[in-house]
Design a protein around this motif. Structure first.
Motif, PDB file in Angstrom:
ATOM      1  N   ILE A  67      21.844 -12.888  10.871  1.00 44.10           N
ATOM      2  CA  ILE A  67      22.532 -12.820  12.161  1.00 44.10           C
ATOM      3  C   ILE A  67      23.653 -13.845  12.158  1.00 44.10           C
ATOM      4  CG2 ILE A  67      22.313 -12.998  14.667  1.00 44.10           C
ATOM      5  CD1 ILE A  67      19.349 -12.450  14.376  1.00 44.10           C
ATOM      6  N   LEU A  72      25.994 -13.618  17.407  1.00 44.29           N
ATOM      7  CA  LEU A  72      24.587 -13.348  17.747  1.00 44.29           C
ATOM      8  C   LEU A  72      24.433 -11.969  18.387  1.00 44.29           C
ATOM      9  CD1 LEU A  72      23.309 -16.791  19.131  1.00 44.29           C
ATOM     10  CD2 LEU A  72      22.636 -15.675  17.018  1.00 44.29           C
ATOM     11  N   GLU A  73      25.076 -10.977  17.783  1.00 46.10           N
ATOM     12  CA  GLU A  73      25.062  -9.653  18.384  1.00 46.10           C
ATOM     13  C   GLU A  73      24.098  -8.688  17.699  1.00 46.10           C
ATOM     14  OE1 GLU A  73      29.063  -8.312  18.326  1.00 46.10           O
ATOM     15  OE2 GLU A  73      29.701  -9.554  20.029  1.00 46.10           O
ATOM     16  N   GLU A  74      24.055  -8.706  16.375  1.00 45.58           N
ATOM     17  CA  GLU A  74      23.282  -7.694  15.663  1.00 45.58           C
ATOM     18  C   GLU A  74      22.629  -8.289  14.432  1.00 45.58           C
ATOM     19  OE1 GLU A  74      23.913  -3.184  13.779  1.00 45.58           O
ATOM     20  OE2 GLU A  74      25.595  -4.313  14.599  1.00 45.58           O
ATOM     21  N   ALA A  75      21.387  -7.859  14.156  1.00 45.54           N
ATOM     22  CA  ALA A  75      20.669  -8.311  12.973  1.00 45.54           C
ATOM     23  C   ALA A  75      20.954  -7.358  11.820  1.00 45.54           C
ATOM     24  CB  ALA A  75      19.169  -8.377  13.254  1.00 45.54           C
ATOM     25  N   VAL A 330      19.505  -9.909  20.754  1.00 40.68           N
ATOM     26  CA  VAL A 330      20.118  -9.515  19.491  1.00 40.68           C
ATOM     27  C   VAL A 330      19.612  -8.126  19.120  1.00 40.68           C
ATOM     28  CG1 VAL A 330      20.444 -10.088  17.068  1.00 40.68           C
ATOM     29  CG2 VAL A 330      20.214 -11.921  18.760  1.00 40.68           C
ATOM     30  N   ILE A 333      16.670  -7.052  16.115  1.00 37.99           N
ATOM     31  CA  ILE A 333      15.824  -8.187  15.744  1.00 37.99           C
ATOM     32  C   ILE A 333      14.358  -7.764  15.755  1.00 37.99           C
ATOM     33  CG2 ILE A 333      15.477  -9.096  18.072  1.00 37.99           C
ATOM     34  CD1 ILE A 333      15.882 -11.899  16.960  1.00 37.99           C
TER      35      ILE A 333
END
Length: 391
Positions: A67, A72-75, A330, A333
């Protein structure tokens, strides 16, 4: 349009993320050799640390994820380029390199995809049948020798009560690429997880709590001198009154003290100086849930917030000025995870790649020398024949 001076090109490139640099290797041979060089990797790391950029979280437990801390938007799912048995065996990060605790262990840069499988290390055998072995790892960096080291401690515990009896220890040096036996660790290491992640100032740290649970001390193992020493606890902290955990935030040693639904975080601002212990913040319900187990991850880029891992289930930003907490959502996640903050680097744990590049350069130099010598020989032959014709 005239080309930019190479020094300016280098200054621009060292500010970019690793993913972009990997693509830009194809722009020109000079760019490729620059980006692949050990010197540039160190400059890129230094720039990222100074500017507090190019940072990510590595999540494990149910697969491996990355991430980006800037959004901190997408895993993003990570697939290591080597075989491993467990995804729950990632150590702390040192300059973007992590230790994968499989057998044999692997040093891996998840951003550049470079890795090195460590030589096997022979285990000891318990001297008594009622004991069982348990392996714990530590990983860190020695700045004086520019070396990465892995500590492997095999503890022997009682099969019934799990009491620590004794240990056998070895240390691996990336520079020498070999394991060496060292003096046994005289105290037990964290029992629940197979590594201790608190690497500060070139030393590995653990919290030793007595069997009676009424006293605690911070023990440090210096990776350079391979010596043990004790650090002072924050003032007024006793094991009988708090649930204590050792952590690291912003390159500083910290102690997380939990008591009922309240958590107090202390930070050692100046390493080894007991007077530098400072209370960073105190947090309680409803900012966090009751009985949450807190782990410190990283400061925000402006230093005003701290990212927390709450009970391995939630990421939370805590604002140090407003004293408020905000849950981070996120996409992708997993519902349970452990997290490690990493700086994205080009540091390679496998020096063979650098050796191959140097060999390639030497080969090209040899080829150029042979080519020049061949031209000289033809010229000499031509002049010699011309001289004969004149005679």
């Amino acid at each position: 349009m005239p080309a930019l001076p190479f020094e300016i090109v280098e200054d621009i490139l060292r500010r970019l993320p690793v993913k972009s640099l990997k693509r830009f290797r194809a722009v020109a041979k000079s760019w490729c050799f620059l980006i692949d060089s050990e010197r540039f990797a160190k400059l890129h790391l230094q720039q990222s640390l100074i500017s507090n950029t190019n940072r990510s979280l590595i999540l494990g437990g149910l697969g491996l994820y990355r991430i980006g801390l800037d959004s901190l938007e997408e895993a993003e799912v990570i697939k290591p380029p080597f075989y491993y048995r467990s995804v729950d065996g990632i150590s702390n990060s040192c300059n973007g390199v992590v230790l994968v605790m499989c057998e044999p262990a692997v040093l891996w840069n998840p951003f550049s995809a470079d890795f090195k499988v460590l030589p096997e290390c022979s285990d000891g055998s318990p001297t008594e049948v009622e004991l069982y072995p348990r392996t714990t790892y530590g990983f860190g960096y020695v700045s004086r020798t520019d070396d990465y080291k892995v500590v492997r401690v095999v503890e022997f515990r009682h099969k019934i009560n799990h009491f620590w009896m004794y240990a056998e220890s070895s240390i691996y040096s990336l520079r020498s690429n070999c394991w060496t036996k060292i003096d046994s660790f005289p105290y037990p290491l964290p029992f629940l997880r197979g590594h201790w992640r608190v690497h500060v100032n070139g030393a590995l740290h653990t919290l030793e709590i007595s069997d009676l649970m009424d006293s605690a001390r911070i023990m440090a193992f210096d990776l350079d001198t391979e010596k043990h020493n004790e650090l002072t606890m924050p003032p007024g902290i006793q094991a009988r009154n708090f649930d204590l955990n050792l952590d690291m935030i912003g390159g500083c040693l910290s102690v997380v003290c939990s008591r009922r639904s309240r958590v107090i975080v202390w930070v050692m601002k100046e390493y080894g100086v007991k007077e530098s212990w400072t209370k960073l913040f105190s947090i309680s319900f409803p900012e966090i849930e009751r009985d949450d187990f807190l782990k410190l991850l990283v400061y925000s880029q402006d230093g005003n917030r701290v990212l927390l891992n709450c009970d391995d289930k939630r990421l939370v930003w805590y604002d140090l000025r407003k004293k408020t907490a905000e849950k981070v959502c996120v996409e992708g996640i997993p519902f349970v995870f452990y997290a490690e903050a990493c700086v994205e680097t080009l540091i390679s744990p496998d020096s063979s790649g650098e050796v191959k590049k140097l060999q390639h350069v030497e080969t090209k130099r040899s080829q150029e020398k042979r080519k020049v010598q061949k031209i000289r020989n033809k010229r000499d032959d031509f002049l010699s024949e011309g001289f004969k014709l004149v005679l």
